[in-house]
Write a protein that holds these residues in place. Structure first.
Motif, PDB file in Angstrom:
ATOM      1  N   SER A 115       0.828  -1.207   0.000  1.00 20.15           N
ATOM      2  CA  SER A 115       0.000   0.000   0.000  1.00 20.15           C
ATOM      3  C   SER A 115       0.862   1.256   0.000  1.00 20.15           C
ATOM      4  CB  SER A 115      -0.906   0.018   1.239  1.00 20.15           C
ATOM      5  OG  SER A 115      -0.108   0.135   2.418  1.00 20.15           O
ATOM      6  N   LEU A 116       0.237   2.384  -0.304  1.00 16.76           N
ATOM      7  CA  LEU A 116       0.938   3.663  -0.254  1.00 16.76           C
ATOM      8  C   LEU A 116       1.444   3.931   1.163  1.00 16.76           C
ATOM      9  CD1 LEU A 116       1.834   6.336  -1.489  1.00 16.76           C
ATOM     10  CD2 LEU A 116      -0.466   7.226  -1.039  1.00 16.76           C
ATOM     11  N   HIS A 117       0.645   3.578   2.167  1.00 17.37           N
ATOM     12  CA  HIS A 117       1.070   3.775   3.551  1.00 17.37           C
ATOM     13  C   HIS A 117       2.364   3.030   3.847  1.00 17.37           C
ATOM     14  CE1 HIS A 117       1.225   3.707   7.890  1.00 17.37           C
ATOM     15  NE2 HIS A 117       1.099   2.398   7.892  1.00 17.37           N
ATOM     16  N   SER A 118       2.449   1.785   3.405  1.00 12.77           N
ATOM     17  CA  SER A 118       3.647   0.994   3.684  1.00 12.77           C
ATOM     18  C   SER A 118       4.861   1.544   2.943  1.00 12.77           C
ATOM     19  CB  SER A 118       3.406  -0.477   3.334  1.00 12.77           C
ATOM     20  OG  SER A 118       3.067  -0.632   1.969  1.00 12.77           O
ATOM     21  N   TRP A 119       4.665   1.968   1.711  1.00 10.96           N
ATOM     22  CA  TRP A 119       5.771   2.559   0.945  1.00 10.96           C
ATOM     23  C   TRP A 119       6.274   3.839   1.627  1.00 10.96           C
ATOM     24  CZ3 TRP A 119       4.765   2.391  -5.059  1.00 10.96           C
ATOM     25  CH2 TRP A 119       4.584   1.053  -5.449  1.00 10.96           C
ATOM     26  N   LEU A 120       5.324   4.667   2.023  1.00  7.36           N
ATOM     27  CA  LEU A 120       5.677   5.929   2.669  1.00  7.36           C
ATOM     28  C   LEU A 120       6.353   5.683   4.014  1.00  7.36           C
ATOM     29  CD1 LEU A 120       5.433   9.013   2.386  1.00  7.36           C
ATOM     30  CD2 LEU A 120       3.190   8.866   3.491  1.00  7.36           C
ATOM     31  N   GLY A 121       5.818   4.738   4.774  1.00  5.89           N
ATOM     32  CA  GLY A 121       6.369   4.458   6.091  1.00  5.89           C
ATOM     33  C   GLY A 121       7.774   3.893   6.033  1.00  5.89           C
ATOM     34  N   ILE A 122       8.011   2.920   5.157  1.00  9.51           N
ATOM     35  CA  ILE A 122       9.335   2.299   5.087  1.00  9.51           C
ATOM     36  C   ILE A 122      10.358   3.294   4.549  1.00  9.51           C
ATOM     37  CG2 ILE A 122       9.343   1.322   2.768  1.00  9.51           C
ATOM     38  CD1 ILE A 122      10.240  -0.593   5.960  1.00  9.51           C
ATOM     39  N   THR A 123       9.933   4.175   3.634  1.00  8.71           N
ATOM     40  CA  THR A 123      10.831   5.220   3.141  1.00  8.71           C
ATOM     41  C   THR A 123      11.214   6.182   4.262  1.00  8.71           C
ATOM     42  OG1 THR A 123       9.882   5.103   0.918  1.00  8.71           O
ATOM     43  CG2 THR A 123      11.075   7.118   1.493  1.00  8.71           C
ATOM     44  N   THR A 124      10.245   6.539   5.094  1.00  4.52           N
ATOM     45  CA  THR A 124      10.502   7.448   6.206  1.00  4.52           C
ATOM     46  C   THR A 124      11.497   6.852   7.196  1.00  4.52           C
ATOM     47  OG1 THR A 124       8.256   8.339   5.993  1.00  4.52           O
ATOM     48  CG2 THR A 124       9.422   8.780   8.052  1.00  4.52           C
ATOM     49  N   VAL A 125      11.315   5.583   7.538  1.00  9.54           N
ATOM     50  CA  VAL A 125      12.225   4.935   8.487  1.00  9.54           C
ATOM     51  C   VAL A 125      13.623   4.802   7.882  1.00  9.54           C
ATOM     52  CG1 VAL A 125      12.680   2.813   9.786  1.00  9.54           C
ATOM     53  CG2 VAL A 125      10.362   3.723   9.667  1.00  9.54           C
ATOM     54  N   PHE A 126      13.699   4.502   6.589  1.00  9.13           N
ATOM     55  CA  PHE A 126      14.998   4.404   5.925  1.00  9.13           C
ATOM     56  C   PHE A 126      15.721   5.751   5.950  1.00  9.13           C
ATOM     57  CE2 PHE A 126      17.484   4.981   1.992  1.00  9.13           C
ATOM     58  CZ  PHE A 126      18.449   3.998   2.187  1.00  9.13           C
ATOM     59  N   LEU A 127      15.012   6.823   5.628  1.00  7.31           N
ATOM     60  CA  LEU A 127      15.619   8.149   5.672  1.00  7.31           C
ATOM     61  C   LEU A 127      16.052   8.510   7.088  1.00  7.31           C
ATOM     62  CD1 LEU A 127      13.267  10.180   3.293  1.00  7.31           C
ATOM     63  CD2 LEU A 127      15.607   9.433   2.829  1.00  7.31           C
TER      64      LEU A 127
END
Length: 242
Positions: A115-127
């Motif tokens: 989902s968009l939520h999961s993509w956004l969340g994992i990107t945020t944690v990676f950054l």
């Protein structure tokens, strides 16, 4: 006067952040079946609580360390360590939150990162991981040259504010996704806005207010740490003795 206003503002932010966490705990405890451990369905419910506590509240607190008037005098070493430690604690909570959701998906045979939520969340944690590591290497370790510190500082500040904004967006999309999935097959569907939906939407709005207030403090010039001389501002950690 400015110190008194900042203290009041900090206490209000602390109360608001605590309220966000407590309401999230109540939501998952009252409507989503409470908490569980590794082999329980309730393991998922740690995900929203840990994310709000870590990536929103602790992250916000860590971001404002250098706005404390007490940090404006004397050595920066204790404040650097506090800033780094709070961010590390927030990151640990985020990793535990990711473990909870991946474990739940594994148990239920649900696909990950769909989902968009999961993509956004994992990107945020990676950054966030990159931000912490780069900040630790450049500002805490003594090897970084002064030019690198000067160059990296505005980048560090920009990504700090950006990661908080991405976190708020992740929380909002996560709340919406959870409500749609959980309520779509129940008598009181999401479009009818049942009590749970109202409650969770309120949490989302409070998280938005918290994030905006933190960003306001970060941008308010009257609450920024006064720039000392170039030498004391750029000294590596192990060379700061004052």
């Amino acid at each position: 006067m400015a110190a008194g206003r900042f203290l009041f503002f900090s206490l209000a932010l602390g109360a608001l952040g605590s309220l966000c966490v407590l309401l999230t705990v109540y939501w998952v405890q009252h409507w989503r079946g409470g908490f569980g451990w590794v082999d329980s369905d309730g393991i998922f419910n740690w995900h929203p609580v840990l994310m709000v506590a870590g990536m929103v509240v602790l992250y916000g607190a860590a971001s404002l360390v250098y706005r404390l008037p007490q940090s404006w005098v004397g050595s920066k070493v204790p404040w650097k360590l506090l800033h780094s430690a709070l961010h590390l604690a927030a990151f640990v909570l985020a990793v535990l939150a990711l473990f909870a959701v991946f474990r739940f998906h594994s148990q239920k045979k649900i696909a990950n990162l769909y989902s968009l939520h999961s993509w956004l969340g994992i990107t945020t944690v990676f950054l966030y991981a990159c931000q912490w590591l780069s900040g630790f290497a450049v500002f805490l370790l003594p090897w970084a040259p002064l030019e690198m510190r000067s160059l990296h500082k505005p980048i560090h500040v920009f990504f700090g504010a950006s990661i908080l904004s991405l976190t708020v967006a992740s929380v909002l999309s996560g709340i919406n996704e959870k409500l749609f999935i959980s309520l779509r097959n129940q008598t009181a569907s999401y479009p009818s806005l049942p009590v749970e939906a109202r409650f969770a939407n309120t949490i989302g709005m409070l998280v938005v207010v918290f994030g905006l207030l933190v960003l306001y403090v970060l941008l308010a010039s009257s609450w920024k740490r006064p720039e000392p001389g170039a030498l004391t501002d750029r000294q590596p950690l192990l060379l700061e003795r004052e």
